[in-house]
Design an enzyme around this catalytic site. Sequence first.
Site, mmCIF file in Angstrom:
data_model
loop_
_atom_site.group_PDB
_atom_site.id
_atom_site.type_symbol
_atom_site.label_atom_id
_atom_site.label_comp_id
_atom_site.label_asym_id
_atom_site.label_seq_id
_atom_site.Cartn_x
_atom_site.Cartn_y
_atom_site.Cartn_z
ATOM 1 N N GLU A 57 0.825 -1.205 0.000
ATOM 2 C CA GLU A 57 0.000 0.000 0.000
ATOM 3 C C GLU A 57 0.858 1.253 0.000
ATOM 4 O O GLU A 57 0.565 2.222 -0.721
ATOM 5 C CB GLU A 57 -0.930 0.005 1.213
ATOM 6 C CG GLU A 57 -1.894 1.195 1.187
ATOM 7 C CD GLU A 57 -2.615 1.397 2.505
ATOM 8 O OE1 GLU A 57 -3.853 1.514 2.479
ATOM 9 O OE2 GLU A 57 -1.935 1.460 3.565
ATOM 10 N N TRP A 114 -8.439 -2.468 -0.039
ATOM 11 C CA TRP A 114 -9.237 -1.359 -0.562
ATOM 12 C C TRP A 114 -10.436 -1.847 -1.379
ATOM 13 O O TRP A 114 -11.177 -1.026 -1.934
ATOM 14 C CB TRP A 114 -8.369 -0.436 -1.428
ATOM 15 C CG TRP A 114 -7.562 0.543 -0.636
ATOM 16 C CD1 TRP A 114 -6.329 0.349 -0.078
ATOM 17 C CD2 TRP A 114 -7.930 1.894 -0.314
ATOM 18 N NE1 TRP A 114 -5.903 1.473 0.568
ATOM 19 C CE2 TRP A 114 -6.865 2.451 0.438
ATOM 20 C CE3 TRP A 114 -9.048 2.678 -0.592
ATOM 21 C CZ2 TRP A 114 -6.899 3.761 0.920
ATOM 22 C CZ3 TRP A 114 -9.079 3.983 -0.115
ATOM 23 C CH2 TRP A 114 -8.012 4.507 0.632
ATOM 24 N N TYR A 167 -5.183 9.117 -1.152
ATOM 25 C CA TYR A 167 -3.877 9.474 -0.578
ATOM 26 C C TYR A 167 -2.772 9.737 -1.600
ATOM 27 O O TYR A 167 -2.182 10.819 -1.631
ATOM 28 C CB TYR A 167 -3.408 8.359 0.357
ATOM 29 C CG TYR A 167 -4.256 8.141 1.565
ATOM 30 C CD1 TYR A 167 -4.116 8.914 2.713
ATOM 31 C CD2 TYR A 167 -5.217 7.128 1.579
ATOM 32 C CE1 TYR A 167 -4.882 8.696 3.841
ATOM 33 C CE2 TYR A 167 -5.999 6.903 2.708
ATOM 34 C CZ TYR A 167 -5.827 7.689 3.831
ATOM 35 O OH TYR A 167 -6.597 7.480 4.942
ATOM 36 N N CYS A 219 -8.028 9.080 6.494
ATOM 37 C CA CYS A 219 -7.994 8.963 7.954
ATOM 38 C C CYS A 219 -6.682 9.531 8.484
ATOM 39 O O CYS A 219 -6.672 10.316 9.425
ATOM 40 C CB CYS A 219 -8.152 7.509 8.380
ATOM 41 S SG CYS A 219 -9.762 6.809 8.009
ATOM 42 N N ARG A 232 -7.204 11.428 11.931
ATOM 43 C CA ARG A 232 -8.496 11.887 12.455
ATOM 44 C C ARG A 232 -9.326 10.747 13.029
ATOM 45 O O ARG A 232 -10.069 10.920 14.000
ATOM 46 C CB ARG A 232 -9.292 12.592 11.363
ATOM 47 C CG ARG A 232 -9.710 11.677 10.222
ATOM 48 C CD ARG A 232 -10.694 12.315 9.259
ATOM 49 N NE ARG A 232 -11.010 11.385 8.183
ATOM 50 C CZ ARG A 232 -11.977 10.471 8.245
ATOM 51 N NH1 ARG A 232 -12.720 10.359 9.319
ATOM 52 N NH2 ARG A 232 -12.188 9.659 7.218
ATOM 53 N N ASP A 284 -8.933 3.335 14.061
ATOM 54 C CA ASP A 284 -9.465 2.012 14.378
ATOM 55 C C ASP A 284 -8.344 1.242 15.074
ATOM 56 O O ASP A 284 -7.467 0.679 14.429
ATOM 57 C CB ASP A 284 -9.904 1.331 13.079
ATOM 58 C CG ASP A 284 -10.367 -0.105 13.269
ATOM 59 O OD1 ASP A 284 -10.230 -0.650 14.379
ATOM 60 O OD2 ASP A 284 -10.858 -0.695 12.288
#
Length: 275
Positions: free
Chosen positions: A58, A80, A103, A155, A175, A178
């Site tokens: 990633e 994804w 991103y 995120c 922000r 998890d």
Amino acid sequence: MKQYLDLMQEIMDHGVDRPTRTGVDTRAVFSRMMRFNMADGFPAMTTKRLYFHGVKAELLWFLKGSSDNRELQELGVHIWDTNADSSNWRPKARFEGDLGRVYGVQWRSWQTPDGTIIDQIKRVIEQIKKDPYGRRHIVTAWNPGELEQMALPPCHMLFQFFVAEGTLSLKMDQRSCDMFLGVPFNIASYSLLLHMIAQVTGLKAGEFVHILGDTHIYHNHFDQTREQLSREPYVLPTLWLNPKIQDIDDFTMDDIRLEKSTYKSHPAIPAPMND
């Protein structure tokens, strides 16, 4: 990784239960910080197995500036897929597997109002080399004008570099965090990015500082969290990067690995992803 486990315990003991857009409630605290010194070892989770193949795939995909989920699938990475297949996103997709201006696109192809394209990664590397003590070594993925063009708003929103005495450190602001599924992945990803940028700028990797906003555990991860908290951490492993690589765009999957002899972990703990 004790600080990660301590934060998990704090959330379980003192967090507030809150509804979410996913339909699965979370237990959460707000605004926390963790610090990981690379001199202590690479912060790969040891109380469960880290999916390091996915971490590096990633990150290289981000650094390529791609929005094409098919490129990850070709590497056997499917993290994804749900976002690419979302019924809310699909009408906006330009092609099968398109994730929009996520991103990597923001990192490498930020668009200004006059149409100029900014490669934030290239620029920040140049800034670190030319003006290491500058205070503007920042890359942001949070682009308010393009959030509707993303399959998932970022995120991990922004990161900043800091140079002192030949050592490079990185602070990342996130922000939505998890803690069970995502945060171990995020810790490893940004620690890897720190090592890679340090290598191509001729610096030593220092600290990864993780700023967490909405820091939560999903209710359907409680049993898995308790299982993880019952396990004792192992010693952190060693990261290897191909020392011949001096350009950020030259790294491949084969140029990055955790030394097998140093990475010892407890077994993986499966848990559902709440999208």
